[in-house]
Design a protein around this motif. Sequence first.
Motif, short mmCIF file in Angstrom:
data_model
loop_
_atom_site.label_atom_id
_atom_site.label_comp_id
_atom_site.label_asym_id
_atom_site.label_seq_id
_atom_site.Cartn_x
_atom_site.Cartn_y
_atom_site.Cartn_z
N ARG A 183 0.86 -1.19 0.00
CA ARG A 183 0.00 0.00 0.00
C ARG A 183 0.89 1.23 0.00
NH1 ARG A 183 -5.22 1.66 3.83
NH2 ARG A 183 -5.47 3.75 2.92
N ALA A 184 0.46 2.23 -0.76
CA ALA A 184 1.25 3.44 -0.92
C ALA A 184 0.55 4.64 -0.34
CB ALA A 184 1.53 3.69 -2.40
N LEU A 185 1.34 5.52 0.26
CA LEU A 185 0.95 6.90 0.51
C LEU A 185 1.76 7.72 -0.47
CD1 LEU A 185 0.96 7.14 4.42
CD2 LEU A 185 -1.05 7.28 2.94
N GLY A 186 1.09 8.58 -1.21
CA GLY A 186 1.82 9.34 -2.22
C GLY A 186 2.23 8.46 -3.37
N GLY A 187 3.36 8.79 -3.95
CA GLY A 187 3.84 8.06 -5.12
C GLY A 187 4.12 9.02 -6.26
N PRO A 188 4.20 8.52 -7.49
CA PRO A 188 3.88 7.15 -7.88
C PRO A 188 4.99 6.15 -7.56
CG PRO A 188 4.58 8.39 -9.80
CD PRO A 188 4.55 9.37 -8.65
N TRP A 189 4.57 4.91 -7.26
CA TRP A 189 5.47 3.80 -7.07
C TRP A 189 5.19 2.76 -8.16
CZ3 TRP A 189 8.80 3.99 -2.82
CH2 TRP A 189 8.49 4.94 -1.83
N GLN A 207 -0.46 4.83 -6.35
CA GLN A 207 -0.44 6.22 -5.88
C GLN A 207 -1.63 6.38 -4.93
OE1 GLN A 207 0.41 9.11 -8.82
NE2 GLN A 207 0.52 10.78 -7.35
N GLY A 208 -1.36 6.19 -3.64
CA GLY A 208 -2.40 6.30 -2.65
C GLY A 208 -3.35 5.11 -2.62
N ASN A 209 -2.96 3.99 -3.20
CA ASN A 209 -3.83 2.81 -3.19
C ASN A 209 -3.01 1.57 -2.87
OD1 ASN A 209 -2.47 2.91 -5.66
ND2 ASN A 209 -4.12 1.94 -6.78
N ALA A 210 -3.62 0.40 -3.03
CA ALA A 210 -2.99 -0.85 -2.61
C ALA A 210 -3.08 -1.89 -3.72
CB ALA A 210 -3.66 -1.38 -1.35
N ILE A 211 -2.23 -2.92 -3.60
CA ILE A 211 -2.26 -4.03 -4.55
C ILE A 211 -1.86 -5.31 -3.82
CG2 ILE A 211 0.13 -3.70 -5.34
CD1 ILE A 211 -0.86 -4.48 -8.16
N ALA A 212 -2.53 -6.40 -4.18
CA ALA A 212 -2.19 -7.72 -3.65
C ALA A 212 -2.24 -8.71 -4.78
CB ALA A 212 -3.17 -8.12 -2.55
N THR A 213 -1.35 -9.69 -4.73
CA THR A 213 -1.26 -10.70 -5.77
C THR A 213 -1.19 -12.08 -5.14
OG1 THR A 213 -0.14 -9.20 -7.32
CG2 THR A 213 0.14 -11.57 -7.69
N SER A 214 -1.98 -13.01 -5.68
CA SER A 214 -1.97 -14.39 -5.21
C SER A 214 -1.72 -15.34 -6.38
CB SER A 214 -3.31 -14.75 -4.55
OG SER A 214 -3.51 -14.01 -3.37
N SER A 215 -0.93 -16.36 -6.12
CA SER A 215 -0.61 -17.37 -7.12
C SER A 215 -0.70 -18.75 -6.49
CB SER A 215 0.80 -17.15 -7.68
OG SER A 215 0.94 -15.86 -8.26
N PRO A 216 -1.73 -19.53 -6.81
CA PRO A 216 -1.88 -20.86 -6.20
C PRO A 216 -0.69 -21.78 -6.38
CG PRO A 216 -3.89 -20.22 -7.33
CD PRO A 216 -2.84 -19.19 -7.69
N THR A 217 0.03 -21.65 -7.52
CA THR A 217 1.16 -22.53 -7.78
C THR A 217 2.45 -22.06 -7.12
OG1 THR A 217 1.70 -21.37 -9.84
CG2 THR A 217 0.17 -23.24 -9.99
#
Length: 288
Positions: A183-189, A207-217
């Motif tokens: 998760r970011a405050l500011g940015g861009p990242w 930029q002020g938001n979040a990201i999550a990634t999942s990979s079953p394998t």
Amino acid sequence: MRMTRRHFLTISAAMAAAPAWADTHSWQGHAFGAEVSLTIKGGSAEVLQKVRTRLLEIEKLFSLYDPGSALVWLNNEGVLYDPDDRFIRLMRAADVANAVTNGLFDPTVQPLWRAVAEGDDIDTARALIGWDRVQFDAGRVKLDAGQALTFNGIAQGFATDLVTEQLHALGLTDTLVNIGEYRALGGPWRLGISDPMHGQLGMRTLQGNAIATSSPTAMQLGQQMHILHHKARARWSTVSVEAATATLADCLSTALCLAPRDLIDAVRATDGIQRITLVDFQGNLTSF
């Protein structure tokens, strides 16, 4: 080093304004059984120490690796009285995720996970699964007989949000928090999205938001992929969710690995969802 799904979302470039890196503080460590990191623009060693203290508090609530955590107590005793407010916040978030995904997000999968890992009876473990059998309110969390919870598909995102909120309260405006999810405050990242079988497939900007990634394998559990459900199987090699909070991104990226496309189409209308990226087992990428 054993590869896990949390290694598949990696920082591939930093802030777009390169001079900003002249005034940053960084920390790397471990939490929730994974590597974590924090990068702060304009922060201090004192701020980093406050964050590390907060992270230890959160891990003491939700970790399956700490025998003294509130979650381990709940799983052992079947009931947790006077839970921390943050424990109830996470329970409510899990309840929403369970409803939005038609039950694909289900923290009661822990007995199945343990049975697969230890070679115990699978059918007995499947019979224990059911989020609707968990009772909770501000004063108590109670499991049905034999049930146990895992928050591994949401606690990292929740911790990321709590730390980000703390940094914002301390007056920081440019940070990138990684506690299994970002998760970011500011940015861009700038971040790269990678799949365990097909490598790097794209770039994303936070930029002020979040990201999550999942990979079953990303990790094998016996002969099975590590994202389990008693009624569903993995349909996607990687799912990445960008959202307003890391909590929401985390639980949905986990559950949607098991989801058919029509359910994903419905979930993407959820308030706070900004983009969902799917990678199938042939390496085809779809983003919307």
